[in-house]
Design an enzyme around this catalytic site. Structure first.
Site, PDB file in Angstrom:
ATOM      1  N   ALA A  69      40.656  26.467  55.421  1.00  0.00           N
ATOM      2  CA  ALA A  69      39.547  27.411  55.528  1.00  0.00           C
ATOM      3  C   ALA A  69      39.605  28.317  54.305  1.00  0.00           C
ATOM      4  O   ALA A  69      40.670  28.504  53.707  1.00  0.00           O
ATOM      5  CB  ALA A  69      39.692  28.220  56.809  1.00  0.00           C
ATOM      6  N   GLY A 113      42.823  24.148  57.748  1.00  0.00           N
ATOM      7  CA  GLY A 113      41.556  23.625  58.251  1.00  0.00           C
ATOM      8  C   GLY A 113      41.235  22.231  57.720  1.00  0.00           C
ATOM      9  O   GLY A 113      40.512  21.474  58.363  1.00  0.00           O
ATOM     10  N   GLU A 116      43.034  19.995  59.981  1.00  0.00           N
ATOM     11  CA  GLU A 116      42.335  20.051  61.274  1.00  0.00           C
ATOM     12  C   GLU A 116      41.012  19.283  61.222  1.00  0.00           C
ATOM     13  O   GLU A 116      40.639  18.610  62.180  1.00  0.00           O
ATOM     14  CB  GLU A 116      42.105  21.516  61.670  1.00  0.00           C
ATOM     15  CG  GLU A 116      43.407  22.220  62.026  1.00  0.00           C
ATOM     16  CD  GLU A 116      43.251  23.724  62.132  1.00  0.00           C
ATOM     17  OE1 GLU A 116      42.767  24.343  61.155  1.00  0.00           O
ATOM     18  OE2 GLU A 116      43.596  24.288  63.180  1.00  0.00           O
ATOM     19  N   GLU A 136      49.223  27.837  57.897  1.00  0.00           N
ATOM     20  CA  GLU A 136      48.627  29.138  58.235  1.00  0.00           C
ATOM     21  C   GLU A 136      49.666  30.203  58.559  1.00  0.00           C
ATOM     22  O   GLU A 136      49.438  31.391  58.358  1.00  0.00           O
ATOM     23  CB  GLU A 136      47.684  28.995  59.449  1.00  0.00           C
ATOM     24  CG  GLU A 136      46.419  28.210  59.173  1.00  0.00           C
ATOM     25  CD  GLU A 136      46.559  26.710  59.448  1.00  0.00           C
ATOM     26  OE1 GLU A 136      47.711  26.209  59.482  1.00  0.00           O
ATOM     27  OE2 GLU A 136      45.526  26.053  59.624  1.00  0.00           O
TER      28      GLU A 136
HETATM   29  N1  DAK Z   1      40.895  29.226  50.307  1.00  0.00           N
HETATM   30  C1  DAK Z   1      40.329  29.749  49.196  1.00  0.00           C
HETATM   31  N2  DAK Z   1      40.658  29.379  47.955  1.00  0.00           N
HETATM   32  C2  DAK Z   1      41.613  28.439  47.825  1.00  0.00           C
HETATM   33  C3  DAK Z   1      42.244  27.838  48.934  1.00  0.00           C
HETATM   34  C4  DAK Z   1      41.850  28.274  50.238  1.00  0.00           C
HETATM   35  N3  DAK Z   1      42.368  27.764  51.367  1.00  0.00           N
HETATM   36  N4  DAK Z   1      43.147  26.943  48.472  1.00  0.00           N
HETATM   37  C5  DAK Z   1      43.055  26.967  47.137  1.00  0.00           C
HETATM   38  N5  DAK Z   1      42.138  27.859  46.727  1.00  0.00           N
HETATM   39  C6  DAK Z   1      41.747  28.193  45.360  1.00  0.00           C
HETATM   40  C7  DAK Z   1      42.833  29.009  44.672  1.00  0.00           C
HETATM   41  O1  DAK Z   1      42.722  30.379  45.000  1.00  0.00           O
HETATM   42  C8  DAK Z   1      42.522  28.749  43.202  1.00  0.00           C
HETATM   43  O2  DAK Z   1      41.439  29.542  42.831  1.00  0.00           O
HETATM   44  P1  DAK Z   1      41.398  30.278  41.364  1.00  0.00           P
HETATM   45  O3  DAK Z   1      42.627  31.117  41.322  1.00  0.00           O
HETATM   46  O4  DAK Z   1      41.440  29.144  40.376  1.00  0.00           O
HETATM   47  O5  DAK Z   1      40.114  31.059  41.368  1.00  0.00           O
HETATM   48  C9  DAK Z   1      42.054  27.293  43.217  1.00  0.00           C
HETATM   49  O6  DAK Z   1      41.648  27.025  44.572  1.00  0.00           O
HETATM   50  C10 DAK Z   1      43.130  26.314  42.836  1.00  0.00           C
HETATM   51  O7  DAK Z   1      44.252  26.559  43.650  1.00  0.00           O
HETATM   52  P2  DAK Z   1      45.735  26.754  43.050  1.00  0.00           P
HETATM   53  O8  DAK Z   1      45.684  27.357  41.681  1.00  0.00           O
HETATM   54  O9  DAK Z   1      46.544  27.464  44.084  1.00  0.00           O
HETATM   55  O10 DAK Z   1      46.183  25.227  42.905  1.00  0.00           O
HETATM   56  P3  DAK Z   1      47.657  24.620  42.977  1.00  0.00           P
HETATM   57  O11 DAK Z   1      47.530  23.189  42.618  1.00  0.00           O
HETATM   58  O12 DAK Z   1      48.633  25.497  42.227  1.00  0.00           O
HETATM   59  O13 DAK Z   1      48.086  24.739  44.529  1.00  0.00           O
HETATM   60  C11 DAK Z   1      47.720  24.507  46.947  1.00  0.00           C
HETATM   61  C12 DAK Z   1      47.409  23.972  45.505  1.00  0.00           C
HETATM   62  C13 DAK Z   1      46.837  23.723  47.921  1.00  0.00           C
HETATM   63  C14 DAK Z   1      49.201  24.226  47.271  1.00  0.00           C
HETATM   64  C15 DAK Z   1      47.466  26.030  47.000  1.00  0.00           C
HETATM   65  O14 DAK Z   1      46.145  26.278  46.493  1.00  0.00           O
HETATM   66  C16 DAK Z   1      47.527  26.587  48.395  1.00  0.00           C
HETATM   67  O15 DAK Z   1      48.619  26.830  48.920  1.00  0.00           O
HETATM   68  N6  DAK Z   1      46.359  26.875  49.002  1.00  0.00           N
HETATM   69  C17 DAK Z   1      46.266  27.497  50.302  1.00  0.00           C
HETATM   70  C18 DAK Z   1      46.644  26.506  51.373  1.00  0.00           C
HETATM   71  C19 DAK Z   1      46.561  27.151  52.749  1.00  0.00           C
HETATM   72  O16 DAK Z   1      47.276  28.107  53.058  1.00  0.00           O
HETATM   73  N7  DAK Z   1      45.655  26.636  53.587  1.00  0.00           N
HETATM   74  C20 DAK Z   1      45.471  27.163  54.886  1.00  0.00           C
HETATM   75  C21 DAK Z   1      44.286  28.070  54.842  1.00  0.00           C
HETATM   76  S1  DAK Z   1      44.077  28.940  56.348  1.00  0.00           S
HETATM   77  C22 DAK Z   1      41.406  31.310  62.489  1.00  0.00           C
HETATM   78  C23 DAK Z   1      42.502  31.796  61.839  1.00  0.00           C
HETATM   79  C24 DAK Z   1      43.045  31.119  60.804  1.00  0.00           C
HETATM   80  C25 DAK Z   1      42.511  29.946  60.340  1.00  0.00           C
HETATM   81  C26 DAK Z   1      41.418  29.466  60.988  1.00  0.00           C
HETATM   82  C27 DAK Z   1      40.877  30.121  62.057  1.00  0.00           C
HETATM   83  N8  DAK Z   1      40.839  32.080  63.574  1.00  0.00           N
HETATM   84  C28 DAK Z   1      41.166  33.427  63.745  1.00  0.00           C
HETATM   85  C29 DAK Z   1      39.829  31.450  64.432  1.00  0.00           C
HETATM   86  C30 DAK Z   1      43.121  29.381  59.176  1.00  0.00           C
HETATM   87  C31 DAK Z   1      42.711  28.305  58.638  1.00  0.00           C
HETATM   88  C32 DAK Z   1      43.181  27.860  57.339  1.00  0.00           C
HETATM   89  O17 DAK Z   1      42.905  26.787  57.018  1.00  0.00           O
END
Ligand code: DAK
Length: 262
Positions: A69, A113, A116, A136
């Site tokens: 997400a 997400g 998911e 998360e």
């Molecule tokens: N959201 C927004 N931007 C993201 C992103 C994300 N999930 N993942 C990556 N990006 C963006 C980065 O900020 C970066 O943007 P700029 O800095 O270039 O502007 C760009 O994509 C490239 O990412 P990286 O520079 O980080 O690239 P790397 O190859 O170094 O790393 C990575 C790739 C996938 C390991 C890293 O980007 C990463 O760790 N991303 C986050 C992964 C993550 O934590 N995903 C889970 C998201 S939370 C809810 C509560 C919670 C949720 C849903 C519902 N309720 C209350 C109902 C949570 C859901 C989720 O999915």
């Protein structure tokens, strides 16, 4: 269709084609923004209603199916806003209401997400580069789009707890071994394989494909005896279709069936 965050195309040379939806926010690794989920839901609904479409493939890029997400959209949420806006339920759940098969073709990151979303699909074809995870917990939240429920059903408690509580990413080989994905192929063959699966499904009888999907989904929702009863009723009902007559006649006549989807 003039979408901003996804691309759509149709594939196949039979009477039924596969709808292909490509998540397309490459600079954010296909982070699943509200706009993207609205557009994905819209495309899926259209394909589901389209008589010329037999199934749908959802894919991303070589680097990311989806990195979760969109954290930048969620960072400032408060509880009341998340609840009042019905965050996640409002648009993400559309994926689970599609009645035709949905195939996820996953390369690179399928995190949070993204993982998911893949689990909401019926079948996951993964590239050897795919990485799945529910990170998360590192953001101070938990999976919010079904991860704590679908993951243990798919892979069992031991692996689900490992992924949800430690944020450990697993590679495609482990994902296949534990039952999270259906097939793993070299990255360059991902779309060929996903589209071959889609073509195969499109050549079969659409009513029986849709009902088969509904029956397998029931296995997650009902006790065994009820599920078996449901399956039996559906099985009986298929003897009311022309496609059953055609399928069995074609087998006995040693020829390919010509399904009319009726
Ligand atoms: N959201 C927004 N931007 C993201 C992103 C994300 N999930 N993942 C990556 N990006 C963006 C980065 O900020 C970066 O943007 P700029 O800095 O270039 O502007 C760009 O994509 C490239 O990412 P990286 O520079 O980080 O690239 P790397 O190859 O170094 O790393 C990575 C790739 C996938 C390991 C890293 O980007 C990463 O760790 N991303 C986050 C992964 C993550 O934590 N995903 C889970 C998201 S939370 C809810 C509560 C919670 C949720 C849903 C519902 N309720 C209350 C109902 C949570 C859901 C989720 O999915």
């Amino acid at each position: 269709m003039g979408y901003e965050t996804i691309l759509t195309a149709e594939h196949g040379d039979g009477p039924l084609k596969a709808g292909v939806v490509t998540l397309n926010r490459p600079t954010q690794l296909n982070a699943l923004s509200d706009t993207l989920m609205n557009e994905l839901g819209d495309a899926l609904r259209r394909y589901d209603a389209d008589d010329g479409i037999g199934c749908v493939v959802v894919t991303g890029s070589q680097k990311a199916f989806a990195a979760g997400a969109d954290i930048s959209e969620m960072a400032e949420f408060d509880y009341v806003q998340a609840y009042r806006e019905d965050f996640i339920s409002r648009n993400w759940e559309i994926v689970t209401t599609v009645r035709k098969p949905v195939i996820a073709a996953v390369a690179g990151f399928a995190l949070g997400g993204g993982c998911e979303l893949a689990m909401m699909c019926d079948l996951v074809v993964a590239a050897e580069t795919a990485k799945f995870g529910q990170p998360e917990i590192r953001l101070g939240v938990i999976p919010g789009a079904g991860g704590t429920q679908r993951l243990p059903r798919a892979v069992g408690k031991a692996k689900a707890m490992d992924m949800v509580l430690t944020a450990r990413l697993i590679d495609a080989a482990e994902a296949e071994r534990i039952g999270l994905v259906s097939r793993v192929v070299p990255a360059e063959r991902l779309m060929d394989e996903a589209l071959a699966v889609a073509d195969q499904i499109c050549r079969l009888s659409l009513p029986s494909i849709m009902l088969a999907k509904e029956c397998v989904e029931r296995a997650y929702e009902t006790p065994l005896a009820e599920g078996i009863r449901f399956e039996r009723r559906i099985f009986h009902s298929l003897f009311g279709t022309g496609d059953q007559r055609e399928g069995m006649a074609a087998f006995l006549e040693k020829r390919a069936p010509v399904f009319r989807h009726e």
